[in-house]
Write an enzyme that holds these catalytic residues in place. Structure first.
Site, PDB file in Angstrom:
ATOM      1  N   ASP A  20       0.852  -1.196   0.000  1.00  0.00           N
ATOM      2  CA  ASP A  20       0.000   0.000   0.000  1.00  0.00           C
ATOM      3  C   ASP A  20       0.892   1.251   0.000  1.00  0.00           C
ATOM      4  O   ASP A  20       1.939   1.271   0.679  1.00  0.00           O
ATOM      5  CB  ASP A  20      -0.870  -0.048   1.271  1.00  0.00           C
ATOM      6  CG  ASP A  20      -2.012   0.944   1.255  1.00  0.00           C
ATOM      7  OD1 ASP A  20      -2.453   1.347   0.167  1.00  0.00           O
ATOM      8  OD2 ASP A  20      -2.498   1.292   2.365  1.00  0.00           O
ATOM      9  N   HIS A  65      -8.304   9.813   5.131  1.00  0.00           N
ATOM     10  CA  HIS A  65      -7.694   8.725   5.903  1.00  0.00           C
ATOM     11  C   HIS A  65      -8.013   8.895   7.388  1.00  0.00           C
ATOM     12  O   HIS A  65      -7.843   9.977   7.943  1.00  0.00           O
ATOM     13  CB  HIS A  65      -6.162   8.743   5.726  1.00  0.00           C
ATOM     14  CG  HIS A  65      -5.684   8.050   4.495  1.00  0.00           C
ATOM     15  ND1 HIS A  65      -4.805   8.617   3.604  1.00  0.00           N
ATOM     16  CD2 HIS A  65      -5.941   6.811   3.991  1.00  0.00           C
ATOM     17  CE1 HIS A  65      -4.546   7.764   2.616  1.00  0.00           C
ATOM     18  NE2 HIS A  65      -5.231   6.662   2.828  1.00  0.00           N
ATOM     19  N   GLY A  69      -9.454   5.245   2.698  1.00  0.00           N
ATOM     20  CA  GLY A  69     -10.083   5.998   3.785  1.00  0.00           C
ATOM     21  C   GLY A  69     -11.522   5.606   4.036  1.00  0.00           C
ATOM     22  O   GLY A  69     -12.351   6.459   4.358  1.00  0.00           O
ATOM     23  N   ASN A  87     -10.180   0.343   0.834  1.00  0.00           N
ATOM     24  CA  ASN A  87      -9.125   0.218   1.846  1.00  0.00           C
ATOM     25  C   ASN A  87      -9.637   0.581   3.236  1.00  0.00           C
ATOM     26  O   ASN A  87     -10.258   1.636   3.412  1.00  0.00           O
ATOM     27  CB  ASN A  87      -7.958   1.161   1.512  1.00  0.00           C
ATOM     28  CG  ASN A  87      -7.071   0.617   0.426  1.00  0.00           C
ATOM     29  OD1 ASN A  87      -7.409  -0.363  -0.229  1.00  0.00           O
ATOM     30  ND2 ASN A  87      -5.934   1.258   0.218  1.00  0.00           N
ATOM     31  N   VAL A  88      -9.329  -0.269   4.184  1.00  0.00           N
ATOM     32  CA  VAL A  88      -9.762  -0.047   5.568  1.00  0.00           C
ATOM     33  C   VAL A  88      -8.581  -0.298   6.501  1.00  0.00           C
ATOM     34  O   VAL A  88      -7.958  -1.354   6.447  1.00  0.00           O
ATOM     35  CB  VAL A  88     -10.933  -0.986   5.934  1.00  0.00           C
ATOM     36  CG1 VAL A  88     -11.297  -0.847   7.406  1.00  0.00           C
ATOM     37  CG2 VAL A  88     -12.144  -0.699   5.051  1.00  0.00           C
TER      38      VAL A  88
HETATM   39  P1  13P Z   1      -8.729   4.350   6.809  1.00  0.00           P
HETATM   40  O1  13P Z   1      -7.715   4.248   7.907  1.00  0.00           O
HETATM   41  O2  13P Z   1      -9.467   5.629   6.833  1.00  0.00           O
HETATM   42  O3  13P Z   1      -9.624   3.179   6.785  1.00  0.00           O
HETATM   43  O4  13P Z   1      -7.925   4.340   5.435  1.00  0.00           O
HETATM   44  C1  13P Z   1      -7.210   3.189   5.060  1.00  0.00           C
HETATM   45  C2  13P Z   1      -6.501   3.372   3.785  1.00  0.00           C
HETATM   46  O5  13P Z   1      -6.934   4.076   2.896  1.00  0.00           O
HETATM   47  C3  13P Z   1      -5.231   2.643   3.594  1.00  0.00           C
HETATM   48  O6  13P Z   1      -4.620   2.930   2.376  1.00  0.00           O
END
Ligand code: 13P
Length: 287
Positions: free
Chosen positions: A85, A184, A213, A234-235
């Site tokens: 990532d 994020h 995010g 993405n989490v």
């Molecule tokens: P969050 O922490 O807001 O879930 O975002 C995760 C993310 O986008 C990792 O690339």
């Protein structure tokens, strides 16, 4: 099983065509990897991406976290990809590709447009040698990847749909991360996705879109994104919060016996539960 790049891209394409999404869960350590894998195993076949690095490498070390994630995926019956990532570093990208990562995200979102294209093209070239697929980013999200900073979406550089089309054509990427009001981490500010902008990006870009995010995003907004080309979500913060809350509540009973195992287990199980809830939100929605 650890998905190959080709299998991973096929899973992403299937999700894109059917209107659901693969979760990209960020992992920092043994317990978060185990929790993510447990959720994938409970999901009855939903492909899941373990996002091992880049920023978690600062905590765990690159080699140990790479090996941990790849090994956990390889020894599980679930369909798991291992993904890098937000990497700005071509050497790091190459190391992860050589180790067997399914996919990588090259993040040139901080660069001027032409330089982002140049960096992304090179990452795509290297990924092709390893059969892996590539996500890139255009526009820039507010907030921090590892800590919730109460980010405000007004600090976001929104993705421009016309530029996004040009970017995809110039780079040959397989997926594009977009900034459409998402931030994020958790925030007290109202987060609303600009779904009209997302639809315009979807129309201009011939590959799946990625929503970073996603922690704390209302389900209706998330489903709005899934019907506008988003096929990877993405989490991170949701899993971090679940881990920390579980560890905090276990700590008083663990301290007297110096019982670290009960603490780590509670964290792992909480990550599994949180990841399971996210996967349920991302499964195919009735039309
Ligand atoms: P969050 O922490 O807001 O879930 O975002 C995760 C993310 O986008 C990792 O690339």
């Amino acid at each position: 099983m650890l998905l190959t790049g080709t299998e991973g891209l096929k899973s992403l394409t299937e999700a894109y065509q059917a209107g659901y999404a693969l979760p990209g869960f960020v992992a920092y350590n043994l317990e978060t990897v185990q929790g993510i894998v447990a959720a994938a195993e409970a999901s009855e076949g939903h492909p899941v991406l373990i996002q091992a690095g880049s920023s978690p490498f600062k905590h765990a070390g690159r080699e140990p976290l790479m090996r941990l994630a790849l090994d956990a995926a390889a020894h599980s019956p679930a369909r798991l990809g291992v993904h890098l990532d937000h990497s700005r570093d071509l050497d790091e990208i190459t190391a992860c590709l050589a180790a067997g990562y399914t996919s990588v995200m090259v993040d040139g979102s901080h660069l001027p447009f032409a330089e982002n294209i140049e960096l992304t093209r090179e990452a795509v070239r290297r990924a092709r040698d390893h059969g892996a697929w590539v996500e890139a980013e255009l526009g820039a999200l507010a907030g921090d990847e590892d800590v919730s900073t109460n980010a405000d979406a007004t600090a976001t550089a929104m993705t421009d749909p016309a530029q996004a089309g040009e970017f995809a054509a110039e780079t040959g990427i397989d997926a594009l991360a977009v900034a459409v009001g998402n931030v994020h981490g958790f925030t007290a500010h109202d987060v609303h996705l600009d779904l009209a902008r997302l639809a315009a990006i979807h129309a201009a870009v011939p590959v799946p879109l990625v929503l970073h995010g996603a922690s704390g995003l209302p389900t209706a907004e998330l489903h709005g994104a899934l019907t506008r080309g988003v096929a990877k979500v993405n989490v991170n913060a949701e899993l971090r919060r679940a881990y920390l809350q579980a560890v905090a509540s276990q700590l008083p009973s663990a301290l007297p016996g110096s019982d670290a195992v009960s603490l780590w287990s509670a964290g792992r199980d909480a990550v599994a539960q949180a990841a399971t809830r996210v996967i349920a939100q991302l499964t195919p929605q009735p039309a």
